[in-house]
Every structure is written in structure tokens, then in C-alpha cells.
Design an enzyme around this catalytic site. Structure first.
Site, PDB file in Angstrom:
ATOM      1  N   GLU A  17       0.822  -1.206   0.000  1.00 14.17           N
ATOM      2  CA  GLU A  17       0.000   0.000   0.000  1.00 14.17           C
ATOM      3  C   GLU A  17       0.858   1.260   0.000  1.00 14.17           C
ATOM      4  O   GLU A  17       1.807   1.388   0.768  1.00 14.17           O
ATOM      5  CB  GLU A  17      -0.918  -0.002   1.231  1.00 14.17           C
ATOM      6  CG  GLU A  17      -1.667   1.294   1.487  1.00 14.17           C
ATOM      7  CD  GLU A  17      -2.672   1.622   0.397  1.00 14.17           C
ATOM      8  OE1 GLU A  17      -3.147   2.765   0.366  1.00 14.17           O
ATOM      9  OE2 GLU A  17      -2.985   0.733  -0.426  1.00 14.17           O
ATOM     10  N   CYS A 106      -3.199  -6.014   6.505  1.00 12.00           N
ATOM     11  CA  CYS A 106      -2.690  -4.642   6.602  1.00 12.00           C
ATOM     12  C   CYS A 106      -2.538  -4.233   8.064  1.00 12.00           C
ATOM     13  O   CYS A 106      -3.492  -4.295   8.853  1.00 12.00           O
ATOM     14  CB  CYS A 106      -3.620  -3.665   5.896  1.00 12.00           C
ATOM     15  SG  CYS A 106      -3.059  -1.946   6.002  1.00 12.00           S
TER      16      CYS A 106
END
Length: 318
Positions: A17, A106
Site C-alpha cells: 500500500e 494490513c
């Protein structure tokens, strides 16, 4: 030739990301010869997104969902609502994504705070509900895969989470061999991936702390996984995939400079101002792990804000 050539498994480029966007995917799949890659996650809230958003995250959808060098790209989704995840997964495959990947790994605080990513590893039943809904909605011929860490605070639910993912019908699982609390601190606990493989029958991809061909060999041996996923190591050594796969010599600094200049020269209409200078400096933080020259250049480059000045510096050094 260097390294230990291995054709026994595939190498995936990780979806990092804020780092591996479509331009970086182009750079790394052309230099590193990866078998598959995954987009940065699309954060799913209570809505079905328009095609434009999917194209923004994955322009490759307009080219057969492949990078310019031909590497397939799969869209990744992150969210906690099973129905909205399912609807957006269907849209992703309708637009051409070869299946969907679901993010349960994440570690970002902002993502976890809104009940997304690794925090869901506290709730195996929620993983099951999300994957079940997506699997039921997505056509049978399209893979539904998931990525997880070993846990949130600890590893106590690692096996339960993996079993829930399998029971829900996932076609594959990538395991980052650390908890959210461990972040990216070494070591990666590859032996825990082996423990997971003993409990599930679905294909497992090993991820975490692979910086070299020797690391890849050790990871495969300890985890028992033929397939591996590489993130930061690919940014530090752009041709790492080929170093591992075919024993290619590590890319020299002259080759890296040319890649950096190419990266700095690709137009990005949606991004203005300091976006690209920041991304280039970010890439240098990884390159400094592998190249002494990157560390030396960064001392001057980090002060520059103008993209053209950065391009000139890269051109002069090349």
C-alpha cells in the site's frame, strides 16, 4: 551466474500500500519477471464502487489485466462488510480482474481503527463470513484468495484463521509470517507457515523477509511452500525475481539508475505537486538496503523538491 536457480514455485509481487502502484508494478515486473502481482487494496465501505475507481487502482484492466511485460494483475479488496465486499468483488472480475484477493493483513493503524485489515484476525468467524459471501458471489472459475498475518497481538488464532479461510472456500492463502504487533521487525517466522500448511489443504504462499536468493531458498525449505511473495526485497533489488528464478546476477547500480529515471519520466495525470518526488525518495529508502550508491545519492536527492531537478540528477549519474 549467482544464486540457486529454482523453477519449483511461483513468485508473487506483493501489494504494498502506498508503494506498488501500477507504475511500480510495471518497473518491477519488467525487471524481476514475476509470475503474478496484486494491486494496492481498494478500501470497501458501504457502497458499490464505479468502474472508474477500479481503473484508477488497476489501469491494467484495460490491457487484459496484465502489466506491460505481461504479468497478470489481481485486484485486492479490504473491508469488513461481507455483502459490500461481495458486490465489489463481482464488479472487479466483471471488469477483467483474474479473481480477487482479500486483505486481512494490513497493519496500518488507520485501517485497523476502522475494522479493516489485520484487526479482523481477532475474529475468525468474520473472516469466514466475508470470504463465504465473496466466494458465493464470484463466478466459480474466478479464484478468491486471501492474505493474512500470523495474528494481531499474538499467534494464538493463526491456525483458526487459516482454517476459517479454507472452510469459507478460498482458493489460496498468502501468509505474512509475522503478527501485526511485530510489524516488519525481523525475523519472519516461516516455521509458523509450515504449521499452517499442516492444518489446511489449500495452496499457501509464503511471505516475509525475503531479500535474496538465499532467503528465498531458506523460506521455501522452512515453510514448505514452493510459492513465495516478495515485497520490500523487490524494491531493494529490482531484479530479485530473476535472481531467484534463474540465478541472474543482481542488477548493478547503472541499471537501477536507468530504471529510476524511467520511473521519474512516466506521466501520471492524476498526481500533481510533490507526489512523484516523494515516491522516488520512498523507493530510495529500500534501495539503500542493497546499494551503497543509493545511500550516497540520497544525501543530496532528499533535499530536492522539484521533479525536473531529480530527473537531471538521475540523468547525470547515469
Amino acid at each position: 551466474m549467482t544464486g540457486n536457480p529454482s523453477s519449483s514455485g511461483k513468485i508473487w509481487l506483493a501489494p504494498m500500500e502506498g508503494v506498488v502502484d501500477h507504475v511500480m508494478r510495471d518497473m518491477l515486473t519488467s525487471a524481476g519477471s514475476y509470475d503474478f502481482c496484486v494491486t494496492e487494496f481498494i478500501r470497501v465501505t458501504r457502497q458499490l464502487y464505479k468502474p472508474a475507481l477500479f481503473y484508477r487502482y488497476c489501469p491494467e484492466l484495460k490491457s487484459g489485466s496484465r502489466t506491460p511485460s505481461g504479468t497478470p494483475v489481481r485486484i485486492q479488496l479490504l473491508g469488513q462488510d461481507p455483502d459490500w465486499m461481495a458486490e465489489n468483488a463481482v464488479r472487479a472480475v466483471e471488469l477483467g480482474s483474474p479473481g480477487v484477493d482479500l486483505n486481512f493483513g494490513c497493519p496500518a493503524k488507520t485501517v485497523n481503527k476502522s475494522k479493516g485489515g489485520a484487526i479482523l484476525l481477532r475474529e475468525p468467524e468474520t473472516l469466514y463470513k466475508i470470504i463465504s459471501a465473496v466466494r458465493a458471489a464470484v463466478p466459480a472459475g474466478q479464484p478468491v484468495t486471501a492474505k493474512m498475518r500470523l495474528g494481531y497481538e499474538d499467534k494464538s488464532l493463526a491456525l483458526d484463521n487459516a482454517r476459517a479461510i479454507e472452510a469459507a472456500g478460498a482458493d489460496g492463502l498468502t501468509v505474512h509470517a509475522r503478527t501485526k504487533a511485530e510489524g516488519y521487525r525481523p525475523p519472519a517466522h516461516w516455521h509458523w507457515i509450515a504449521r499452517i500448511r499442516e492444518k489446511v489443504s489449500l495452496p499457501v504462499v509464503a511471505n516475509g523477509e525475503i531479500w535474496s536468493a538465499a532467503d528465498a531458498e531458506a523460506c521455501r525449505r522452512e515453510s514448505g511452500c514452493a510459492d513465495i511473495m516478495i515485497g520490500r526485497g523487490a524494491l531493494a533489488l529490482p531484479n530479485l525475481g530473476r535472481v531467484i528464478n534463474v540465478g541472474e546476477e543482481p542488477m548493478n547500480w547503472a541499471g537501477v539508475r536507468k530504471l529510476l529515471l524511467r520511473y521519474a519520466s512516466i506521466e501520471r495525470p492524476d498526481h500533481r505537486g510533490g507526489f512523484l518526488p516523494s515516491r522516488i525518495k520512498q523507493w530510495f529508502t529500500y534501495l539503500r538496503h542493497q546499494y551503497r550508491e543509493a545511500d550516497e545519492m540520497f544525501r543530496d536527492l532528499k533535499r530536492l523538491q522539484d521533479l525536473e531537478e531529480i530527473r537531471v540528477m538521475l540523468s547525470e549519474e547515469a
